[in-house]
Design a protein around this motif. Structure first.
Motif, PDB file in Angstrom:
ATOM      1  N   VAL A 241       3.542  16.081  -8.758  1.00 19.55           N
ATOM      2  CA  VAL A 241       2.235  15.898  -8.136  1.00 19.55           C
ATOM      3  C   VAL A 241       1.649  14.647  -8.746  1.00 19.55           C
ATOM      4  O   VAL A 241       1.663  14.485  -9.969  1.00 19.55           O
TER       5      VAL A 241
ATOM      6  N   ALA B 114      -3.454  16.930  -3.361  1.00 24.93           N
ATOM      7  CA  ALA B 114      -2.427  16.369  -4.232  1.00 24.93           C
ATOM      8  C   ALA B 114      -1.428  15.604  -3.388  1.00 24.93           C
ATOM      9  O   ALA B 114      -1.217  15.914  -2.218  1.00 24.93           O
TER      10      ALA B 114
ATOM     11  N   ILE C  43       2.405  15.038  -3.210  1.00 23.28           N
ATOM     12  CA  ILE C  43       3.537  15.805  -3.728  1.00 23.28           C
ATOM     13  C   ILE C  43       4.845  15.271  -3.162  1.00 23.28           C
ATOM     14  O   ILE C  43       4.936  14.952  -1.977  1.00 23.28           O
TER      15      ILE C  43
ATOM     16  N   ASN D  62       5.199  25.056  -4.697  1.00 18.40           N
ATOM     17  CA  ASN D  62       3.943  25.319  -4.012  1.00 18.40           C
ATOM     18  C   ASN D  62       2.749  24.637  -4.651  1.00 18.40           C
ATOM     19  O   ASN D  62       2.825  24.156  -5.784  1.00 18.40           O
ATOM     20  N   LEU D  63       1.667  24.642  -3.919  1.00 18.78           N
ATOM     21  CA  LEU D  63       0.350  24.227  -4.382  1.00 18.78           C
ATOM     22  C   LEU D  63      -0.606  25.231  -3.771  1.00 18.78           C
ATOM     23  O   LEU D  63      -0.582  25.450  -2.556  1.00 18.78           O
TER      24      LEU D  63
ATOM     25  N   ALA E 235       0.235  25.334  -9.306  1.00 17.39           N
ATOM     26  CA  ALA E 235       1.470  24.820  -8.701  1.00 17.39           C
ATOM     27  C   ALA E 235       2.626  25.354  -9.531  1.00 17.39           C
ATOM     28  O   ALA E 235       2.506  25.524 -10.749  1.00 17.39           O
TER      29      ALA E 235
END
Length: 197
Positions: A13, A73, A75, A88-89, A182
Motif C-alpha cells: 500500500v 490507498a 495498492i 484486502n483493505l 489490511a
C-alpha cells in the motif's frame, strides 16, 4: 513497491495519488500478528505485507474512523500464483468480534481481474458483490477508496464508482467506530476452497 520474493507473496500500500477530501497518510500503524512480515515505511508512505512460510500478516490503524469520512490507498496486489490467498483493505469495528461492523475490499487470489466488496452490520454479512476490473491487480498500483456515511457507502477504483449502497429505512447499517485494516492470509479452507482457490 511489490517484488516477488522466493516462496512469498507481498502486497503493498502506498500513498494515494487521488486524494479524497480529508484523507491523510497513516504515520503509525499497529501490526496484529507476524510483525516480521509487515514493513511500514512512513517516509515513503508505503506498507508491504508478505505471505510466506510464516503465514501472512495484518496491520491496522491506531485510531478508529467514524461515519462521514473516507479511506483510500494505492495498492498493488501480490504477483505470482496467489490461489488460496485473500489480500484486502477494510474497515472493521474489531476484527474477529461476533458483532463487528465491517466494510471491505477483498482480492481473491484465484482471479486478479476481480475484486469483492461487502459490508457487515453487527456481525451479519451476506452482502458480497464481485466486480470485474479492467486490469490485473498485480501489474501495477491502483487506487481503492471507501466513502462511508450515515446514509450511503461508496466503493471506488481509480476514481470510478463501482458500487453504492444507500441506507434503507429500518434496515441495519454500519455505525460503530472502525479501524482501517489490511492483511494477506490463507483463505483456501473457506467454502471448501471455492472462494479463493
Amino acid at each position: 513497491m511489490v517484488s516477488e520474493i522466493s516462496e512469498s507473496q507481498c502486497a503493498a500500500v502506498e500513498s494515494p495519488h487521488l486524494h479524497l477530501d480529508g484523507t491523510e497518510p497513516l504515520a503509525h500503524i499497529a501490526v496484529d500478528y507476524c510483525p516480521e512480515a509487515c514493513h511500514h515505511a512512513p517516509a515513503s508512505r508505503e506498507i508491504h505485507v508478505t505471505y510466506d512460510h510464516r503465514g501472512g500478516a495484518r496491520w491496522r490503524s491506531r485510531r478508529r474512523f467514524l461515519p462521514g469520512g473516507a479511506i483510500a490507498a494505492t495498492i498493488r496486489a501480490p504477483a505470482g500464483d496467489t490461489a488460496g490467498l485473500n489480500y484486502n483493505l477494510y474497515l472493521s469495528s474489531l476484527e474477529g468480534s461476533r458483532d463487528m461492523d465491517e466494510i471491505d475490499f477483498e482480492f481473491l487470489g484465484h482471479d486478479k481481474c476481480a475484486v469483492q466488496t461487502n459490508f457487515h452490520v453487527a456481525g451479519g454479512g451476506g452482502r458480497e458483490q464481485i466486480h470485474r476490473i479492467p486490469f490485473d491487480s498485480s501489474d501495477g498500483f491502483h487506487h481503492y477508496a471507501i466513502t462511508w456515511g450515515a446514509e450511503a457507502i461508496e466503493w471506488r477504483i481509480d476514481g470510478e464508482l463501482i458500487r453504492r449502497e444507500e441506507r434503507l429505512a429500518g434496515e441495519p447499517w454500519p455505525e460503530k467506530p472502525m479501524f482501517l485494516y489490511a492483511s494477506v492470509w490463507d483463505a483456501s479452507h473457506i467454502n471448501e476452497g471455492k472462494w479463493t482457490a
